[in-house]
Design a protein around this motif. Structure first.
Motif, PDB file in Angstrom:
ATOM      1  N   LYS A 186      27.854  16.490 -61.098  1.00 54.34           N
ATOM      2  CA  LYS A 186      28.206  16.832 -59.727  1.00 54.34           C
ATOM      3  C   LYS A 186      29.671  16.521 -59.482  1.00 54.34           C
ATOM      4  O   LYS A 186      30.265  15.701 -60.172  1.00 54.34           O
ATOM      5  CB  LYS A 186      27.359  16.024 -58.744  1.00 54.34           C
ATOM      6  N   GLY A 187      30.226  17.166 -58.494  1.00 58.00           N
ATOM      7  CA  GLY A 187      31.573  16.863 -58.035  1.00 58.00           C
ATOM      8  C   GLY A 187      32.631  16.964 -59.112  1.00 58.00           C
ATOM      9  O   GLY A 187      32.694  17.931 -59.867  1.00 58.00           O
ATOM     10  N   PHE A 188      33.468  15.930 -59.169  1.00 56.42           N
ATOM     11  CA  PHE A 188      34.595  15.936 -60.096  1.00 56.42           C
ATOM     12  C   PHE A 188      34.128  16.003 -61.550  1.00 56.42           C
ATOM     13  O   PHE A 188      34.747  16.688 -62.363  1.00 56.42           O
ATOM     14  CB  PHE A 188      35.467  14.692 -59.881  1.00 56.42           C
ATOM     15  N   ALA A 189      33.048  15.308 -61.880  1.00 53.90           N
ATOM     16  CA  ALA A 189      32.532  15.321 -63.256  1.00 53.90           C
ATOM     17  C   ALA A 189      32.201  16.749 -63.685  1.00 53.90           C
ATOM     18  O   ALA A 189      32.523  17.171 -64.802  1.00 53.90           O
ATOM     19  CB  ALA A 189      31.302  14.426 -63.385  1.00 53.90           C
ATOM     20  N   ARG A 190      31.579  17.490 -62.802  1.00 54.49           N
ATOM     21  CA  ARG A 190      31.230  18.883 -63.103  1.00 54.49           C
ATOM     22  C   ARG A 190      32.483  19.752 -63.228  1.00 54.49           C
ATOM     23  O   ARG A 190      32.597  20.586 -64.123  1.00 54.49           O
ATOM     24  CB  ARG A 190      30.299  19.427 -62.027  1.00 54.49           C
ATOM     25  N   HIS A 191      33.427  19.563 -62.323  1.00 55.75           N
ATOM     26  CA  HIS A 191      34.676  20.321 -62.366  1.00 55.75           C
ATOM     27  C   HIS A 191      35.421  20.059 -63.674  1.00 55.75           C
ATOM     28  O   HIS A 191      35.875  21.001 -64.337  1.00 55.75           O
ATOM     29  CB  HIS A 191      35.550  19.944 -61.171  1.00 55.75           C
ATOM     30  N   LEU A 192      35.560  18.799 -64.052  1.00 56.01           N
ATOM     31  CA  LEU A 192      36.255  18.442 -65.288  1.00 56.01           C
ATOM     32  C   LEU A 192      35.540  19.016 -66.503  1.00 56.01           C
ATOM     33  O   LEU A 192      36.171  19.592 -67.396  1.00 56.01           O
ATOM     34  CB  LEU A 192      36.382  16.919 -65.406  1.00 56.01           C
ATOM     35  N   PHE A 193      34.214  18.883 -66.528  1.00 57.27           N
ATOM     36  CA  PHE A 193      33.446  19.417 -67.648  1.00 57.27           C
ATOM     37  C   PHE A 193      33.658  20.922 -67.780  1.00 57.27           C
ATOM     38  O   PHE A 193      33.914  21.434 -68.869  1.00 57.27           O
ATOM     39  CB  PHE A 193      31.955  19.117 -67.490  1.00 57.27           C
ATOM     40  N   ARG A 194      33.553  21.638 -66.674  1.00 59.15           N
ATOM     41  CA  ARG A 194      33.686  23.100 -66.732  1.00 59.15           C
ATOM     42  C   ARG A 194      35.094  23.518 -67.158  1.00 59.15           C
ATOM     43  O   ARG A 194      35.263  24.466 -67.915  1.00 59.15           O
ATOM     44  CB  ARG A 194      33.325  23.720 -65.393  1.00 59.15           C
ATOM     45  N   LEU A 195      36.100  22.812 -66.675  1.00 56.40           N
ATOM     46  CA  LEU A 195      37.467  23.107 -67.089  1.00 56.40           C
ATOM     47  C   LEU A 195      37.614  22.903 -68.593  1.00 56.40           C
ATOM     48  O   LEU A 195      38.087  23.787 -69.313  1.00 56.40           O
ATOM     49  CB  LEU A 195      38.460  22.205 -66.334  1.00 56.40           C
ATOM     50  N   ARG A 196      37.193  21.752 -69.062  1.00 54.07           N
ATOM     51  CA  ARG A 196      37.362  21.405 -70.471  1.00 54.07           C
ATOM     52  C   ARG A 196      36.490  22.256 -71.384  1.00 54.07           C
ATOM     53  O   ARG A 196      36.969  22.870 -72.335  1.00 54.07           O
ATOM     54  CB  ARG A 196      37.022  19.924 -70.695  1.00 54.07           C
ATOM     55  N   PHE A 197      35.217  22.339 -71.093  1.00 55.50           N
ATOM     56  CA  PHE A 197      34.243  22.957 -71.986  1.00 55.50           C
ATOM     57  C   PHE A 197      34.186  24.473 -71.845  1.00 55.50           C
ATOM     58  O   PHE A 197      34.248  25.198 -72.834  1.00 55.50           O
ATOM     59  CB  PHE A 197      32.863  22.344 -71.728  1.00 55.50           C
ATOM     60  N   ARG A 198      34.072  24.938 -70.636  1.00 56.47           N
ATOM     61  CA  ARG A 198      33.878  26.374 -70.420  1.00 56.47           C
ATOM     62  C   ARG A 198      35.190  27.157 -70.397  1.00 56.47           C
ATOM     63  O   ARG A 198      35.284  28.220 -70.981  1.00 56.47           O
ATOM     64  CB  ARG A 198      33.092  26.628 -69.146  1.00 56.47           C
ATOM     65  N   ASP A 199      36.190  26.638 -69.702  1.00 61.10           N
ATOM     66  CA  ASP A 199      37.445  27.377 -69.580  1.00 61.10           C
ATOM     67  C   ASP A 199      38.349  27.192 -70.805  1.00 61.10           C
ATOM     68  O   ASP A 199      38.853  28.163 -71.354  1.00 61.10           O
ATOM     69  CB  ASP A 199      38.215  26.942 -68.325  1.00 61.10           C
ATOM     70  N   LEU A 211      34.657   9.805 -67.086  1.00 64.14           N
ATOM     71  CA  LEU A 211      34.757  10.674 -65.906  1.00 64.14           C
ATOM     72  C   LEU A 211      33.694  11.764 -65.936  1.00 64.14           C
ATOM     73  O   LEU A 211      33.054  12.044 -64.921  1.00 64.14           O
ATOM     74  CB  LEU A 211      36.148  11.302 -65.816  1.00 64.14           C
ATOM     75  N   GLU A 212      33.497  12.387 -67.096  1.00 60.19           N
ATOM     76  CA  GLU A 212      32.492  13.456 -67.197  1.00 60.19           C
ATOM     77  C   GLU A 212      31.068  12.935 -67.061  1.00 60.19           C
ATOM     78  O   GLU A 212      30.199  13.656 -66.586  1.00 60.19           O
ATOM     79  CB  GLU A 212      32.638  14.201 -68.526  1.00 60.19           C
ATOM     80  N   GLN A 213      30.845  11.715 -67.480  1.00 63.07           N
ATOM     81  CA  GLN A 213      29.507  11.134 -67.366  1.00 63.07           C
ATOM     82  C   GLN A 213      29.266  10.530 -65.986  1.00 63.07           C
ATOM     83  O   GLN A 213      28.167  10.068 -65.696  1.00 63.07           O
ATOM     84  CB  GLN A 213      29.297  10.056 -68.437  1.00 63.07           C
ATOM     85  N   GLY A 214      30.285  10.521 -65.151  1.00 63.90           N
ATOM     86  CA  GLY A 214      30.153   9.957 -63.811  1.00 63.90           C
ATOM     87  C   GLY A 214      30.136   8.444 -63.811  1.00 63.90           C
ATOM     88  O   GLY A 214      29.743   7.825 -62.825  1.00 63.90           O
ATOM     89  N   GLU A 215      30.577   7.831 -64.910  1.00 62.11           N
ATOM     90  CA  GLU A 215      30.592   6.368 -65.013  1.00 62.11           C
ATOM     91  C   GLU A 215      31.731   5.762 -64.208  1.00 62.11           C
ATOM     92  O   GLU A 215      31.641   4.614 -63.777  1.00 62.11           O
ATOM     93  CB  GLU A 215      30.720   5.942 -66.477  1.00 62.11           C
ATOM     94  N   THR A 216      32.821   6.508 -64.057  1.00 67.21           N
ATOM     95  CA  THR A 216      33.945   6.049 -63.254  1.00 67.21           C
ATOM     96  C   THR A 216      34.337   7.142 -62.284  1.00 67.21           C
ATOM     97  O   THR A 216      34.123   8.329 -62.536  1.00 67.21           O
ATOM     98  CB  THR A 216      35.177   5.693 -64.116  1.00 67.21           C
TER      99      THR A 216
END
Length: 115
Positions: A19-32, A54-59
């Motif tokens: 969710k949120g930033f974690a999802r945005h970062l994941f999609r940028l890195r992995f998908r885009d 950050l991607e795991q939502g730990e921080t």
């Protein structure tokens, strides 16, 4: 997202639950950008443990990391070039790769592109 509207084989959704930033970062890195966490961290001068956490939502992302990720999303190649050049020896004698070396990068892009 359900398997019916998922575009991955077998209905597997690698960002399910993010969710949120974690999802945005994941999609940028992995998908885009199609980079692993290690490749992304290395390309942009970031720490692998930071990207993973950050991607795991730990921080939670700091304002600085949000700005960096937004800049990467805006122009991935330019940010990769900047990250690479930050470690280069300044050729003009100004402090640590800043000053004229940054101006040369800006001038290469054109003044209007450097806003």
């Amino acid at each position: 997202m359900t398997a019916a509207n998922d575009d991955t084989p077998g209905g597997f959704d690698p960002d399910f639950g993010k969710k949120g930033f974690a999802r945005h970062l994941f999609r940028l890195r992995f998908r885009d950008l199609k980079l692993t966490q290690r490749q992304f961290a290395s390309r942009y001068g970031l720490g692998y443990p930071t990207i993973r956490a950050l991607e795991q939502g730990e921080t939670k992302p700091t304002p600085a990391i949000r700005l960096i990720v937004a800049a990467i999303a805006s122009d991935p190649q330019w940010m990769a070039d900047i990250a690479t050049n930050m470690h280069a020896q300044c050729q003009c004698g100004q402090v640590g790769g800043m000053g004229c070396c940054v101006r040369k990068t800006r001038d290469k892009c054109g003044a209007a592109d450097y806003r």
